[in-house]
Design a protein around this motif. Sequence first.
Motif, mmCIF file in Angstrom:
data_model
loop_
_atom_site.group_PDB
_atom_site.id
_atom_site.type_symbol
_atom_site.label_atom_id
_atom_site.label_comp_id
_atom_site.label_asym_id
_atom_site.label_seq_id
_atom_site.Cartn_x
_atom_site.Cartn_y
_atom_site.Cartn_z
ATOM 1 N N VAL A 136 52.890 -24.387 33.306
ATOM 2 C CA VAL A 136 53.590 -23.704 32.220
ATOM 3 C C VAL A 136 52.624 -23.473 31.064
ATOM 4 C CG1 VAL A 136 55.395 -23.899 30.475
ATOM 5 C CG2 VAL A 136 55.852 -24.569 32.843
ATOM 6 N N ALA A 137 52.467 -22.218 30.684
ATOM 7 C CA ALA A 137 51.578 -21.876 29.582
ATOM 8 C C ALA A 137 52.324 -21.787 28.255
ATOM 9 C CB ALA A 137 50.882 -20.546 29.869
ATOM 10 N N ALA A 166 55.857 -12.483 31.050
ATOM 11 C CA ALA A 166 54.390 -12.445 31.009
ATOM 12 C C ALA A 166 53.881 -13.054 29.714
ATOM 13 C CB ALA A 166 53.899 -11.009 31.153
ATOM 14 N N ALA A 167 54.676 -12.918 28.623
ATOM 15 C CA ALA A 167 54.313 -13.495 27.322
ATOM 16 C C ALA A 167 55.564 -13.566 26.463
ATOM 17 C CB ALA A 167 53.245 -12.649 26.637
ATOM 18 N N LEU A 168 55.580 -14.509 25.523
ATOM 19 C CA LEU A 168 56.700 -14.619 24.596
ATOM 20 C C LEU A 168 56.438 -13.745 23.381
ATOM 21 C CD1 LEU A 168 57.419 -18.465 24.567
ATOM 22 C CD2 LEU A 168 58.471 -16.695 25.990
ATOM 23 N N PRO A 169 57.466 -13.117 22.832
ATOM 24 C CA PRO A 169 57.273 -12.333 21.607
ATOM 25 C C PRO A 169 56.909 -13.248 20.439
ATOM 26 C CG PRO A 169 59.602 -12.563 22.108
ATOM 27 C CD PRO A 169 58.866 -13.111 23.283
ATOM 28 N N VAL A 198 56.581 -18.918 30.497
ATOM 29 C CA VAL A 198 55.379 -18.136 30.814
ATOM 30 C C VAL A 198 54.491 -18.989 31.705
ATOM 31 C CG1 VAL A 198 53.344 -16.965 29.898
ATOM 32 C CG2 VAL A 198 55.516 -16.880 28.634
ATOM 33 N N GLY A 199 54.210 -18.520 32.915
ATOM 34 C CA GLY A 199 53.360 -19.254 33.838
ATOM 35 C C GLY A 199 51.895 -19.042 33.534
ATOM 36 N N ALA A 200 51.098 -20.079 33.741
ATOM 37 C CA ALA A 200 49.657 -19.960 33.498
ATOM 38 C C ALA A 200 48.999 -19.003 34.484
ATOM 39 C CB ALA A 200 49.001 -21.332 33.578
#
Length: 510
Positions: free
Chosen positions: A429-430, A483-486, A451-453
Amino acid sequence: MTEPLGAYGSVVEMLEAAATRAPDHPALVCEQVELTYARYRDCVAALAADLARDGIGAGDRVGLLMGNSAQIAVATFGVQAAGAQVVPLNPAYTESELGPVLKDADLALLIHDAGLEELAGAAAPKGTRCLIVGPGARDLTQPTGAPPAPLSLPDPQTLSTLQYTGGTTGAAKGVDLRHAAVAVNVAQREALLPTGPDERVLAITPLFHVYAVAMGLYLAANCGGTLHIVPKFTAAAVLRDIERHRITFLSASPTIFQALLRDPAFAETDLSSLRVCSSGSSALSAEVLHRWEEATGCAICEGYGQTEAGPVLTYNALHGPRRAGTVGVPVPATEIEIVDTDTGLVPLAPGAAGEIRARGPQLMAGYRNRPEETAATLRDGWLYTGDIGRMDDAGHLVICDRKKDMVVTAGYNVFPREIEEVLFAMPGVADAAVVGVADDYRGEMLCAFVVGAEGDLPEERIRAHLAERLAKYKWPRDIRCLAALPKTAVGKTDKKELRQVASVPPSEPA
């Protein structure tokens, strides 16, 4: 009100008075256990005497890791009658949730249900003394030895309860409540929701929770009525108990009211004994309120409070104007103000939304071992609730939002940061964030964004990771991989945007 405001110095005194007035009146019913007030009081006195003989008293804390039963009722009063501070604990907690709480509480004794030996042994600090109750162990409803002496009444200004509640960072905080504060809050509530000795009260929600204790356990002792305890909630069982025991006072959460309305047996159940219903823990929708009152002819009175306030601050009065969508008026001897959210010092006009602050004799003494958070929450005699509200033109309080990042799901307070920390600890987990969104059944539901690493993680793996570390009511209903958090302009996760995303089902375009 059965007694003048503040007539009792402790809830132990309430129980003693009820047993003196009507010793043979039914006090407590749970499955096969039925106790009169005289027997109830004797069970409490016997436990208090046993604790005193073990050197447990003023300045000590005794934890209760117990489900709903007659035993937890006896244990709650017994610990307080011994002069110790009772520490209610959630038996659904995992080791990782319970461990930090037990370390902070520094218990002299942990009383727990049979079957929880493994959890208690793993979570409690080494050397913690335990008392096991239940089948094959100690039965607190069957006192042994000589008839106990009258209950010892604790000093009203000493600590009665250490109730753990979540913090904005997710870490549980212990709220210290004095005997006098707890007792006066029962009387304050009684002024708006009066009860009497013929009351038959149904306790459904967990008796380790401040709402169930205030609106069930203590309410029944104060009025000298009969408390019927539901060991485990099912809609069918509750409907059956209401009809069988002719329940007059039903204290529940919005989720429970919805479950009862949806149960097939609802239409066939005789609910004519109900005199008043109380809803707490989270906001009740106007639709559910109207459906319930139309179907049963019984009013639901909503209130507002929090653990730090003993817990009741406002209520819609039973015999007075009730306004749907509001949580009523301040209870006696309580001031409620709406102030600006920046400084908390500027009172706002009716209709304007701001932070709710309160002042009254029921407020907490402070947070255990957290002087800085105590100073931030208790300022100049005011409790800053962290909730956003407004006063309507008739002086009724309307809850608008929460300043604190908290989600109320099915009556439970859940702090997203706690779940996020568990997600961050998962390999692969990223980044992660958890938000609450409106849900017709639970009030709010949890949605987790991960978001996965190295790409998306299997949902099954995420759920298994959470299930091992969190109680079931903290599990997100919805898990989405991004893919990414806002992020905001300053690099913080934009939870406002995530709530908008979470409100749209994944199958629909956002």
